[in-house]
Scaffold this active site. Structure first.
Site, PDB file in Angstrom:
ATOM      1  N   ASP A 198       9.861 -10.136   2.278  1.00  9.32           N
ATOM      2  CA  ASP A 198      10.593 -10.397   3.507  1.00  9.32           C
ATOM      3  C   ASP A 198       9.809 -11.485   4.241  1.00  9.32           C
ATOM      4  O   ASP A 198       8.584 -11.549   4.127  1.00  9.32           O
ATOM      5  CB  ASP A 198      10.648  -9.116   4.338  1.00  9.32           C
ATOM      6  CG  ASP A 198      11.109  -9.370   5.761  1.00  9.32           C
ATOM      7  OD1 ASP A 198      12.198  -9.926   5.921  1.00  9.32           O
ATOM      8  OD2 ASP A 198      10.356  -9.016   6.688  1.00  9.32           O
ATOM      9  N   ASP A 235      14.309  -3.508   6.362  1.00  7.61           N
ATOM     10  CA  ASP A 235      13.814  -3.640   4.987  1.00  7.61           C
ATOM     11  C   ASP A 235      13.932  -2.332   4.208  1.00  7.61           C
ATOM     12  O   ASP A 235      13.756  -2.329   2.985  1.00  7.61           O
ATOM     13  CB  ASP A 235      12.334  -4.068   4.987  1.00  7.61           C
ATOM     14  CG  ASP A 235      12.154  -5.505   5.446  1.00  7.61           C
ATOM     15  OD1 ASP A 235      12.949  -6.353   5.016  1.00  7.61           O
ATOM     16  OD2 ASP A 235      11.233  -5.759   6.243  1.00  7.61           O
ATOM     17  N   CYS A 253      -6.633  22.508 -21.527  1.00  5.25           N
ATOM     18  CA  CYS A 253      -6.225  21.397 -22.380  1.00  5.25           C
ATOM     19  C   CYS A 253      -4.754  21.086 -22.173  1.00  5.25           C
ATOM     20  O   CYS A 253      -4.051  21.760 -21.422  1.00  5.25           O
ATOM     21  CB  CYS A 253      -6.504  21.703 -23.854  1.00  5.25           C
ATOM     22  SG  CYS A 253      -5.421  22.984 -24.533  1.00  5.25           S
ATOM     23  N   CYS A 293      -2.152  23.820 -22.609  1.00  4.68           N
ATOM     24  CA  CYS A 293      -1.986  24.704 -21.450  1.00  4.68           C
ATOM     25  C   CYS A 293      -0.945  24.116 -20.496  1.00  4.68           C
ATOM     26  O   CYS A 293      -0.085  24.834 -19.976  1.00  4.68           O
ATOM     27  CB  CYS A 293      -3.310  24.868 -20.697  1.00  4.68           C
ATOM     28  SG  CYS A 293      -4.671  25.477 -21.699  1.00  4.68           S
ATOM     29  N   ASP A 324       8.420  -5.023   6.029  1.00  7.28           N
ATOM     30  CA  ASP A 324       7.815  -4.231   7.103  1.00  7.28           C
ATOM     31  C   ASP A 324       8.806  -3.735   8.144  1.00  7.28           C
ATOM     32  O   ASP A 324       8.480  -2.873   8.948  1.00  7.28           O
ATOM     33  CB  ASP A 324       6.737  -5.057   7.821  1.00  7.28           C
ATOM     34  CG  ASP A 324       7.345  -6.112   8.740  1.00  7.28           C
ATOM     35  OD1 ASP A 324       8.358  -6.714   8.348  1.00  7.28           O
ATOM     36  OD2 ASP A 324       6.805  -6.321   9.837  1.00  7.28           O
TER      37      ASP A 324
END
Length: 749
Positions: free
Chosen positions: A437, A638, A19, A22, A634
């Site tokens: 971009d 960037d 639970c 814990c 990409d």
């Protein structure tokens, strides 16, 4: 987003947690270990991620608070985790069957008399009540201390350590009912005559129902990692490699970087590599979500685990073992699944004190009922206190967030979206602006010839052939596009002499005695461009810039080479607007060109003439007004912007630097996966809120009912057996609700 640098994390597998209490206990123990910087424990994955600290000391700290732990090996897979839950489910299934077989006669004999009074009289006429109680005692004892022993073995030691948890509540509740009933059975003189009732059936039913709930929970947890296990199953087991001219079959583990691997139609590709001979169409759906096979030829990259649908080829292995894309995907998803959302911090603070508060409420309930309750007071005090202990469910609160994260990130991976950090799920849901971009993200990133506007007296093939001959000596992207267009048209190129290049303006040469110049207006400023002024204006409005070709000192044509917009870009932008998001574009192009492209796509905001070094400042400007900004890019330039954005989204066919700086990765490079990422993020957060509403609402509503709050006004009390069923159902609801995320559909723009 500012990136913090930590030491390499240690991952531990932890068993015995049941639970949220814990989780809190283990985290506190880990944070006390000298040198530990951060510690995050996940109930659903049963895994801890720690930065800093000595591994041996970490294991010792966990064992000291009552749990077993082991260092997670780098090659551990989701398959192993799923197998672990399968074993748990099998063990629980066995215990549920044993418990049900023992509980059923006890329940029928005891409750049958309450439901149908003649049955009660008949039963007492056949078996004396004392012997019946002894029979009940035998059955209930077998249930509690054989299949139900786990609750006592874990719960009481935790209670004695001053750190009670879920098992402690079950052990206290069922144990109290069993102990009181045992006293009534074997030492009835110790309790008042009016309170001599037995609750053996309640104790047995409580254990049986909670075991049943945990069994269903284990089944659900096992299904949670199904998306990743399916990826694991995509791996080939063997590969055919060329050794000294002879093809031999080896285990996948024996393939080495540089080996030449042979692939036949219908075979899975063993590892990542590059085709050196042949061509084919490859089904990469398991990686990118793209349903159509992708054409591949010499020089193309292939990914381990994808399927060769047609053709035979040979490829050179470039990445093997843990370095393959598939292995990295699995590792990223598992890391995301083990993480925590910001919302979890609030949940953790509440659940850390939940079980002690419940025990306190149970004690107060018993005292109040014993002092001011109706007769028999002792019975009412016991039954209601047990009901409070049994109905409380910290399991549901502990599982509410991690279960949704596990299923959500797994489903995202199936749709071609990798969340490298679980926090990105919540942050992406909160995004107000999605910035892109331009080059390579919204556009193809590869200039191609789009138009040739001819002057009188010249033909397209004549101009294109001559211009291509001159440009064949140049490596400029525009030159490459012109040469590619001529080759595609099948034009025969002549011989070049007297080649002269003026960097930044253009090139000049003689071809078969004809003087040919290709470049900007200033490269041939002495010529008359008036007949092209209208065309130049129209092209500028479309975001295109022409280069000119002059033949024998006459302007022959305006050649338009442009980085074309990806087919899906406009539809993606429109879909984002329908989702209520603003869009922006960051570009190094001149403002007129950038705004023309933005207008074609319908983008809201444009940041033009932005140098790579200035992209971070552009992101900060978009964040004005505390807007949460997601940035999609990409290229290597960037990477700073991806790191600065609140959510960095890297297109998966981009550079390694961009991918490493991102929070979310779109496999395959299809921009429509931005929509998939948003869809999964929103669905997952909505699912988490549903789970939290249920878990907290359930406890807030039913604990007071179990304590007897409704009895004075409405005469309503909650049986401990009903409480046990409700508690088991609470955890099962959370697990089952999280499974609904497996049905999240991919968004089509």
């Amino acid at each position: 987003m500012n990136q913090q640098v930590h030491s390499a994390p240690t991952n531990l597998d932890i068993s015995g947690m049941t639970c949220a209490s814990c989780v809190s206990r283990v985290e506190k123990a880990l944070l006390k270990v000298p040198g530990v910087e951060t510690a995050s424990v996940n109930l659903a994955t049963e895994r801890a991620t720690i930065t800093g600290g000595d591994p041996a000391a970490l294991l010792q700290a966990i064992e000291k608070v009552g749990y077993a732990a082991s260092i997670r090996q780098p090659d551990s897979s989701a398959h192993d985790h799923g197998h672990h839950h399968d074993e748990d489910a099998a063990l629980l299934r066995r215990d549920v069957i044993i418990s049900a077989i023992l509980t059923l006669p006890l329940f029928v004999l005891e409750m049958g008399g309450h439901i149908y009074e003649p049955f009660h009289h008949w039963l007492l006429g056949v078996v004396p009540m004392q012997w019946l109680y002894v029979f009940y005692f035998v059955l209930a004892t077998a249930v509690l201390f054989v299949p139900g022993r786990r609750f006592f073995r874990i719960g009481f030691p935790a209670l004695f350590r001053g750190a009670p948890e879920m098992n402690s509540l079950v052990a206290l509740g069922s144990g109290a009912a069993w102990l009181y009933s045992s006293i009534v059975t074997f030492a009835p003189h110790l309790v008042p005559a009016e309170t001599r009732y037995v609750y053996f059936e309640a104790a047995a039913v409580i254990v049986t129902l909670i075991l049943f709930g945990r069994w269903l929970e284990a089944i659900g947890k096992g299904r949670t990692g199904e998306a990743i296990r399916k990826l694991m199953q995509q791996q080939a087991r063997t590969a055919r490699i060329d050794r000294d001219g002879t093809p031999i079959e080896v285990q996948i583990e024996d393939v080495r970087v540089g080996d030449i691997v042979l692939v036949r139609p219908g075979e899975k590709i063993a590892v990542d590599g590059e085709i050196v001979e042949g061509s084919s169409h490859i089904d990469e759906a398991m990686i990118s979500g793209e349903p159509l096979p992708v054409s591949k030829g010499v020089g193309a990259s292939v990914i381990g685990g994808t399927l060769n649908t047609s053709g035979s080829f040979r490829f050179r292995a470039t990445k093997v073992g843990a370095d393959t894309m598939l292995a990295q995907i699995i590792r990223m998803v598992e890391d995301a699944q083990a993480g925590k959302l910001p919302i979890q911090a609030v949940v953790d603070r509440i659940t850390a004190v939940f079980v002690p508060i419940v025990i306190g409420i149970a004690i107060v309930t018993a005292v109040v009922w014993f002092l001011i309750g109706p007769e028999p007071k002792l019975t009412f005090a016991l039954v209601n206190a047990v009901a409070v202990l049994i109905i409380a469910c910290p399991c549901a609160m502990g599982l509410a967030t991690p279960m949704s994260i596990m299923v959500g990130t797994g489903r995202a991976a199936q749709l071609g979206v990798l969340f490298r950090k679980s926090e990105a799920l919540q942050q992406l849901r909160d995004a107000k602006v999605v910035a892109f971009d331009k080059t390579g993200t919204l556009t193809e990133g590869k200039p191609r010839l789009t138009d040739i506007i001819l002057a009188d007296g010249f033909t397209r093939d004549e101009v294109l052939a001559l211009a291509a001959v001159v440009e064949s000596r140049s490596e400029h992207p525009i030159a490459t596009a012109i040469v590619a267009a001529a080759e595609q048209a099948g034009l025969i190129l002549g011989e070049v002499t007297d080649f002269v290049s003026n960097p930044g303006t253009g090139v000049t040469a003689r071809i078969d005695g004809r003087l040919v110049a290709v470049g900007a207006q200033k490269h041939m400023a002495h010529l008359d461009f008036s007949s092209f002024s209208g065309a130049i204006e129209a092209l500028a409005n479309e975001g295109k810039t022409p280069v000119f070709a002059a033949i024998d000192d006459r302007i022959a044509a305006a050649i338009v080479v442009a980085d074309t917009i990806k087919p899906t870009s406009k539809a993606v932008i429109e879909a984002l607007h329908r989702m209520g998001l603003k869009t922006a574009m960051i570009s190094g192009d001149n403002r007129r060109t950038a705004q023309a492209i933005a207008a074609q796509l319908g983008i809201n905001e444009v940041q033009a003439e932005v140098l790579p070094a200035d992209k971070v400042a552009a992101i900060k400007a978009l964040r004005d007004g505390d807007r949460v900004v997601a940035y999609v890019g990409d290229g290597i330039n960037d990477a700073p912007a991806l790191a600065e954005a609140d959510i960095g989204i890297a297109v998966g066919n981009g550079t390694d630097a961009a991918i490493e700086s991102a929070d979310v990765i779109l496999l395959g490079g299809d921009l429509r996966q931005v929509l998939n990422a948003l869809a999964v993020s929103r669905a997952t957060l909505r699912n988490i809120w549903e789970n939290l509403f249920w878990a907290f609402g359930y406890n807030a509503l039913l604990i007071p009912v179990a304590a007897g709050l409704l009895y004075p006004g409405f005469g309503i009390l909650l049986s401990p057996m009903i409480g046990a069923g409700a508690m088991a159902l609470s955890s099962v609801f959370v697990v089952a609700n999280a499974q609904r995320l497996r049905g999240v559909k991919g968004v089509t723009a």
